[in-house]
Scaffold this motif. Structure first.
Motif, PDB file in Angstrom:
ATOM      1  N   ILE A 756       0.837  -1.203   0.000  1.00 30.51           N
ATOM      2  CA  ILE A 756       0.000   0.000   0.000  1.00 30.51           C
ATOM      3  C   ILE A 756       0.874   1.255   0.000  1.00 30.51           C
ATOM      4  N   GLY A 757       1.924   1.253   0.803  1.00 30.37           N
ATOM      5  CA  GLY A 757       2.814   2.405   0.871  1.00 30.37           C
ATOM      6  C   GLY A 757       3.480   2.695  -0.449  1.00 30.37           C
ATOM      7  N   GLN A 758       4.012   1.635  -1.105  1.00 29.87           N
ATOM      8  CA  GLN A 758       4.712   1.857  -2.372  1.00 29.87           C
ATOM      9  C   GLN A 758       3.742   2.262  -3.470  1.00 29.87           C
ATOM     10  N   LEU A 759       2.561   1.645  -3.487  1.00 34.14           N
ATOM     11  CA  LEU A 759       1.576   1.978  -4.517  1.00 34.14           C
ATOM     12  C   LEU A 759       1.074   3.414  -4.344  1.00 34.14           C
ATOM     13  N   SER A 760       0.784   3.818  -3.120  1.00 37.29           N
ATOM     14  CA  SER A 760       0.300   5.184  -2.905  1.00 37.29           C
ATOM     15  C   SER A 760       1.369   6.199  -3.278  1.00 37.29           C
ATOM     16  N   ASP A 761       2.614   5.915  -2.999  1.00 39.68           N
ATOM     17  CA  ASP A 761       3.691   6.839  -3.354  1.00 39.68           C
ATOM     18  C   ASP A 761       3.809   6.985  -4.865  1.00 39.68           C
ATOM     19  N   LEU A 762       3.686   5.861  -5.592  1.00 44.08           N
ATOM     20  CA  LEU A 762       3.783   5.917  -7.050  1.00 44.08           C
ATOM     21  C   LEU A 762       2.592   6.668  -7.643  1.00 44.08           C
ATOM     22  N   LYS A 763       1.412   6.452  -7.080  1.00 43.47           N
ATOM     23  CA  LYS A 763       0.236   7.175  -7.575  1.00 43.47           C
ATOM     24  C   LYS A 763       0.418   8.684  -7.376  1.00 43.47           C
ATOM     25  N   ALA A 764       0.893   9.052  -6.180  1.00 39.58           N
ATOM     26  CA  ALA A 764       1.074  10.477  -5.898  1.00 39.58           C
ATOM     27  C   ALA A 764       2.117  11.082  -6.820  1.00 39.58           C
ATOM     28  N   ALA A 772      -4.031   8.069  -4.334  1.00 40.53           N
ATOM     29  CA  ALA A 772      -3.030   7.695  -3.331  1.00 40.53           C
ATOM     30  C   ALA A 772      -3.595   7.848  -1.928  1.00 40.53           C
ATOM     31  N   LEU A 773      -4.254   8.986  -1.674  1.00 41.35           N
ATOM     32  CA  LEU A 773      -4.813   9.224  -0.343  1.00 41.35           C
ATOM     33  C   LEU A 773      -5.957   8.262  -0.034  1.00 41.35           C
ATOM     34  N   ALA A 774      -6.710   7.904  -1.066  1.00 42.03           N
ATOM     35  CA  ALA A 774      -7.824   6.979  -0.855  1.00 42.03           C
ATOM     36  C   ALA A 774      -7.329   5.624  -0.341  1.00 42.03           C
ATOM     37  N   LEU A 775      -6.210   5.159  -0.878  1.00 38.31           N
ATOM     38  CA  LEU A 775      -5.631   3.891  -0.403  1.00 38.31           C
ATOM     39  C   LEU A 775      -5.329   3.947   1.091  1.00 38.31           C
ATOM     40  N   LEU A 776      -4.719   5.050   1.504  1.00 39.64           N
ATOM     41  CA  LEU A 776      -4.330   5.177   2.912  1.00 39.64           C
ATOM     42  C   LEU A 776      -5.550   5.416   3.799  1.00 39.64           C
ATOM     43  N   ASP A 777      -6.479   6.256   3.345  1.00 42.86           N
ATOM     44  CA  ASP A 777      -7.663   6.552   4.153  1.00 42.86           C
ATOM     45  C   ASP A 777      -8.500   5.293   4.391  1.00 42.86           C
ATOM     46  N   GLN A 778      -8.517   4.420   3.402  1.00 38.05           N
ATOM     47  CA  GLN A 778      -9.261   3.163   3.555  1.00 38.05           C
ATOM     48  C   GLN A 778      -8.720   2.347   4.722  1.00 38.05           C
ATOM     49  N   ARG A 779      -7.389   2.245   4.832  1.00 32.20           N
ATOM     50  CA  ARG A 779      -6.795   1.456   5.913  1.00 32.20           C
ATOM     51  C   ARG A 779      -6.914   2.194   7.250  1.00 32.20           C
ATOM     52  N   ALA A 789       0.348   3.827  11.752  1.00 32.52           N
ATOM     53  CA  ALA A 789       1.378   3.664  10.719  1.00 32.52           C
ATOM     54  C   ALA A 789       0.878   4.219   9.391  1.00 32.52           C
ATOM     55  N   PHE A 790      -0.392   3.967   9.069  1.00 33.20           N
ATOM     56  CA  PHE A 790      -0.948   4.501   7.822  1.00 33.20           C
ATOM     57  C   PHE A 790      -1.174   6.010   7.922  1.00 33.20           C
ATOM     58  N   ARG A 791      -1.500   6.527   9.114  1.00 26.88           N
ATOM     59  CA  ARG A 791      -1.616   7.972   9.288  1.00 26.88           C
ATOM     60  C   ARG A 791      -0.253   8.639   9.059  1.00 26.88           C
ATOM     61  N   GLU A 792       0.798   8.025   9.577  1.00 29.74           N
ATOM     62  CA  GLU A 792       2.144   8.575   9.365  1.00 29.74           C
ATOM     63  C   GLU A 792       2.502   8.547   7.881  1.00 29.74           C
ATOM     64  N   ALA A 793       2.117   7.454   7.169  1.00 27.76           N
ATOM     65  CA  ALA A 793       2.378   7.384   5.726  1.00 27.76           C
ATOM     66  C   ALA A 793       1.615   8.487   4.997  1.00 27.76           C
ATOM     67  N   LYS A 794       0.397   8.753   5.447  1.00 28.16           N
ATOM     68  CA  LYS A 794      -0.399   9.819   4.813  1.00 28.16           C
ATOM     69  C   LYS A 794       0.246  11.179   5.022  1.00 28.16           C
ATOM     70  N   ALA A 795       0.723  11.433   6.246  1.00 32.55           N
ATOM     71  CA  ALA A 795       1.390  12.703   6.518  1.00 32.55           C
ATOM     72  C   ALA A 795       2.619  12.864   5.639  1.00 32.55           C
ATOM     73  N   GLY A 796       3.377  11.813   5.495  1.00 35.29           N
ATOM     74  CA  GLY A 796       4.571  11.861   4.647  1.00 35.29           C
ATOM     75  C   GLY A 796       4.222  12.106   3.196  1.00 35.29           C
ATOM     76  N   LEU A 797       3.127  11.472   2.726  1.00 35.31           N
ATOM     77  CA  LEU A 797       2.711  11.629   1.341  1.00 35.31           C
ATOM     78  C   LEU A 797       2.257  13.071   1.073  1.00 35.31           C
ATOM     79  N   LEU A 798       1.482  13.635   2.016  1.00 32.81           N
ATOM     80  CA  LEU A 798       1.056  15.023   1.869  1.00 32.81           C
ATOM     81  C   LEU A 798       2.257  15.965   1.896  1.00 32.81           C
ATOM     82  N   GLY A 799       3.209  15.678   2.783  1.00 26.69           N
ATOM     83  CA  GLY A 799       4.391  16.527   2.862  1.00 26.69           C
ATOM     84  C   GLY A 799       5.239  16.454   1.607  1.00 26.69           C
ATOM     85  N   GLU A 800       5.243  15.335   0.929  1.00 25.49           N
ATOM     86  CA  GLU A 800       6.078  15.156  -0.256  1.00 25.49           C
ATOM     87  C   GLU A 800       5.405  15.698  -1.507  1.00 25.49           C
TER      88      GLU A 800
END
Length: 936
Positions: A756-764, A772-779, A789-800
């Motif tokens: 999920i982390g790698q796929l969301s990063d590639l989508k973003a 990308a956010l939908a994948l993380l929000d679902q979990r 852990a998924f909230r932290e991934a979301k924060a990182g994705l938004l920051g990037e």
């Protein structure tokens, strides 16, 4: 209640047993001297009673015969116990005596059901249950399927055996194990009686048990109330005399000399002489003709007995103590320790060599001196020979012994020589074996780089029992299984890797088995003090000595040293760039005895070649408690001083190699050949492809890596392989392929955090931020342990890629829930630094993360970004230098170092850093362009 064994004692090759057979009727009343235990009233009425209600053993010695009685009553408390108790088995040896069943009954409340009176009978069977362990016992078994037994019942069995062993010349012996706490039993007792006029010797081996003989008419009775106190817990590395179970033993032997004399007729020269003209005499004559030296003849005789007579214990027809005749052993080509010893003795005597048998207690030799003199103290017999004034210990049940091993010593503690005039116990002083059990020789090629796998050719020469096992394995294994067996063997010493061109070769002349293989294992080089270093020691590093003597009851317990055994390791290692500026640190040469090990080592470094010769042997014996601190310190010191190779500061790294060997190197070519052979040997196995993919990726051949991963996925599609290929495609700039593989990985496991982390990063990165956010929000919506852990991934994705303000708010919330988290503080610092917001607080975040982290490379790299944003290039460079000193393969730090150097007008150095970063991570320019940071 499990199957009941009536007073049986098994002591291996020299097995003895008090469970016997009978020509008498199987069912009889108990003898008059038996005092039956009374079933507790609570048990009769169904009160709260333990599962074991009665455990009563009674023994009587009289007229050279032992009568053993047992009374066991078990409360059937569960269906599982009912299943076990419905089948009874009573074994006995028909050549020694009788078995008599006195009672078999069920108590159901106050009702007693007499199963024998109701017609249930034991059936006598011959079942050689130990035949798979190469033991022919001759034991008969009385079996009975208990009818009508129910949960809640009490099943009671009372039975006796009689025993008289002609081999003991009228002497009687027995060992009675004691039930001890924490076992629960309503009534337990051990009782021994004998005619007062002819008392046996007896010895109690249990703490806290009282035993006072009481005269009862013409007999003396010894009563022991059980259960015994719980035995004092002892460390596993304590000698056996400290770790034996509670027991009482009795015997009518006068002393050890009496035991020795009793066995002498069984091993006498006259009774076991080799007949002239017999086939065995022909063998003896052939040995004498082939070798003129006594020691050479002894070795050949030992080899014949070990290699041409297979092991099979024969315990029937008096065989517990009576050895099979040499002629018979040679005829049938099998025998146990007694038969092999007599055969070897007869051959040595026929050659004029001074030899005698000795009794031994394998596994508990040091306990023998504490025991009562009896034959039951021993479980093995072998040969003591004297040649040219030297003592040799020759064991016919061994394997692979040759002339080189003739002076090796067995670790059996004390032995008892068998002599007509008797003998006392004799201590065997052990020393290191002449030949190591394993002699491993490795020729390693590391000429290209200190980051790549080590390519090697390995040869392992194996002796002794392991060699015999390998010889047998070769005859039973197919080609593929043999390759796997050799690989598994070598992995224990060289680490995981690919092994090809394997072979197993037996040499009957030396008794050795040789294993050979070519292979490649992961690099052993590590970064320490900003230099690449390689540990070269393989043996002393595997030694552990940390005995625990913390309890007061252990204060005087010595440490048992392993029996004599040894290994030798020899390494020849070719280094990069001819070893230029490589050095050796530590103690190259060592000769010491540490923690019970004899250690000899020599090491040298010259002309681009490192050479190591190391041998380590255990020598048996014990280490006194007072020596433990000194031995522990000596081992710690020896490990700390073990030699290591130190590479030059500018040694060649894998990113300096362009997918092929540099001039003068052969390492990459060798590794590629090994991986290619591994794939060819087993094309349906993915590991060869995955290993080669990692190698190719590491040296910049990412297209080759993708091709190998494609083959591996076709064989074994896994999440890890799909994600690995996705990463390679991403670095090649093929975003569509990278996204497709990440989707395939997630399809295998939609809950996989990594997928999920790698796929969301590639989508973003590809512009699909909502997806990308939908994948993380679902979990996240699912909650559970992974939510944060998924909230932290979301924060990182938004920051990037997204709304940095939303990212920082989410980071603030996470840190509020988990204050002082260095990973969260570092992630918040990175988002601020890359997106150029709240730079002042970013510095505080990074510094806090550095102070709290055990691995500071991440927050140091982040802080360097903040320093760069603040225009403080000197501070940024200092942090980046610190990162690369510990993790020199961090591409992002190389790139930023290039940026900082360029800003500091150090263009040539910057260009070099950019080149390294791009070799390590081709996508590095794309990533930093998102932060508006570009290499000019």
């Amino acid at each position: 209640m499990r199957s009941i064994v009536v007073a049986a004692v098994s002591l291996g090759c020299m097995a003895t047993s008090a469970a016997q057979a009978s020509d008498l009727p199987l069912y009889q009343p108990a003898p008059s001297w038996i005092i039956p235990a009374v079933l507790p009233d609570a048990a009769k009425t169904g009160g709260d009673t333990p599962a074991l209600v009665i455990f009563d053993t009674q023994q009587r010695i009289e007229d050279g015969r032992l009568w053993s009685y047992i009374d066991v009553a078990s409360h059937i408390t569960s269906p599982e116990m009912l299943a076990q108790a419905t089948s009874l088995a009573l074994p006995w040896a028909p050549d020694k005596g009788d078995i008599i069943v006195h009672e078999l009954a069920i108590w159901r409340g106050s009702q007693r059901i007499d199963l024998l009176a109701n017609g249930q009978k034991f059936t006598v069977l011959r079942r050689e249950q130990a035949l798979e362990q190469r033991e022919l016992t001759g034991i008969l078994t009385a079996t009975l399927a208990v009818e009508g037994l129910q949960v809640g019942d009490i099943l009671r069995l009372r039975a006796s055996t009689t025993s008289k062993d002609a081999a003991l010349g009228g002497r009687v012996q027995n060992v009675v194990p004691m039930i001890a706490l924490p076992a629960r039993v309503a009534f337990a007792r051990a009782r021994i009686s004998w005619p007062t006029a002819t008392p046996p010797r007896w010895k109690l081996e249990a703490d806290g048990v009282k035993a006072v003989p009481i005269r009862d008419g013409q007999y003396t009775v010894l009563d022991l109330a059980l259960p015994a106190p719980k035995p004092v817990e002892m460390p596993q590395d304590a000698p056996s005399r400290f770790r034996h179970p509670p027991m009482i033993e009795f015997a009518t032997f006068a002393d050890w000399a009496d035991v020795s004399k009793t066995f002498a007729p069984l091993y006498g020269a006259e009774a076991n002489a080799i007949a002239p003209g017999s086939p065995l005499r022909t063998e003896v004559d052939a040995i004498m003709k082939a070798d003129a030296t006594p020691i050479g003849r002894a070795e050949r005789a030992l080899e014949l007995v070990q290699d041409k007579i297979r092991y099979l214990a024969v315990g029937m027809d008096g065989g517990n103590y009576v050895p099979q005749k040499p002629a018979r052993t040679w005829e049938v080509r099998y025998g146990d320790c007694k038969a092999k010893t007599v055969l070897l003795l007869s051959m040595l005597r026929a050659m004029g060599i001074d030899a005698e048998p000795v009794l031994a207690a394998v596994g508990s030799g040091d306990f023998v001196t504490e025991r009562l003199p009896s034959a039951a103290a021993f479980n093995h017999v072998f040969v003591k020979a004297t040649i040219d004034g030297q003592t040799l210990w020759l064991d016919g049940t061994g394997a692979g012994s040759r002339l080189a091993d003739i002076h090796d010593t067995p670790d059996v503690g004390y032995v008892l020589p068998i002599r007509a005039d008797g003998a006392a116990l004799l201590r065997i002083a052990t020393h290191a074996n002449a030949r190591p059990v394993i002699d491993l020789i490795v020729e390693a090629d590391e000429t290209a780089s200190v980051d790549l796998p080590s390519a090697f050719e390995a040869t392992a020469i194996v002796h002794g029992r392991p060699a015999a096992m390998l010889t047998m394995a070769k005859t039973q294994l197919g080609e593929k299984e043999q390759r796997q067996a050799v690989g598994q063997f070598l992995q224990g010493f060289l680490g995981e890797g690919q092994f090809v061109d394997t072979s197993i070769t037996s040499d009957p002349i030396t008794g050795a088995v040789t294993l050979k293989a070519r292979g490649a294992t992961s690099t052993i080089w590590t970064t320490d003090d900003r230099r690449r270093k390689r540990a070269v020691d393989r043996l002393i590093d595997q030694v552990n000595f940390d005995p625990d003597r913390s309890k007061a009851t252990w204060a005087a317990v010595p440490v048992l040293v392993n029996q004599p055994d040894g290994m030798r390791y020899r390494l020849r290692l070719r280094l990069p760039d001819g070893g230029r500026a490589f050095a050796l640190e530590g103690e190259p040469d060592l000769k010491a005895n540490i923690a019970g090990y004899d250690i000899v080592r020599s090491a040298s470094l010259a002309n681009g070649m490192f050479t190591l010769d190391e041998r380590i042997d255990t020598v048996g014996g014990e280490i006194a408690v007072a020596r433990i601190p000194a031995e522990r310190d000596a081992l710690t010191t020896a490990k700390a001083r073990a030699p290591r190779i130190v590479a030059s500061a500018d040694t060649r790294r894998r990113w300096d190699i362009n997918a092929s060997d540099p001039p003068g190197a052969t390492q990459l070519k060798a590794i590629e050949a090994i991986f290619a052979k591994s794939i060819a040997d087993d094309p349906d196995e993915a590991s060869g492809y995955t290993s080669r993919a990692s190698l190719r990726s590491g040296v910049g051949d990412r297209r080759g890596a993708v091709a190998d991963l494609t083959h591996a996925i076709a064989i074994t599609p896994t999440i890890d392989l799909y994600l690995q290929r996705s990463t390679e495609s991403h670095e090649l700039g093929d975003m569509a392929a990278a996204l497709k593989d990440a989707e395939a990985a997630r399809a295998l496991d939609p809950s996989s955090q990594q997928a999920i982390g790698q796929l969301s990063d590639l989508k973003a990165e590809g512009g699909d931020m909502p997806g990308a956010l939908a994948l993380l929000d679902q979990r996240i919506a699912l909650g559970g342990s992974m939510r944060n852990a998924f909230r932290e991934a979301k924060a990182g994705l938004l920051g990037e890629y997204g709304d940095v303000t939303a990212a920082l708010l989410l980071f603030d919330s996470l840190i509020a829930d988990k204050p002082g988290s260095p990973s969260l503080m570092n992630a918040r610092c990175w988002a601020k630094g890359t997106r150029m917001v709240m730079i002042d607080s970013a510095l505080k975040d990074c510094t806090g993360a550095i102070e709290l982290s055990t691995d500071t490379s991440g927050p140091l790299d982040s802080r360097a970004m903040v320093w760069y944003r603040l225009g403080k290039y000197e501070q940024a460079l200092a942090d980046l230098d610190a990162v690369l000193a510990s993790t020199p393969n961090q591409a992002e730090s190389h790139f930023m170092r290039g940026i900082v150097l360029a800003k500091s007008d150090r263009r040539p150095e910057a260009t070099k850093e950019f080149a390294i970063a791009r070799r390590l991570l081709p996508s590095v320019d794309r990533r930093y362009a998102r932060y508006s940071i570009k290499a000019d």
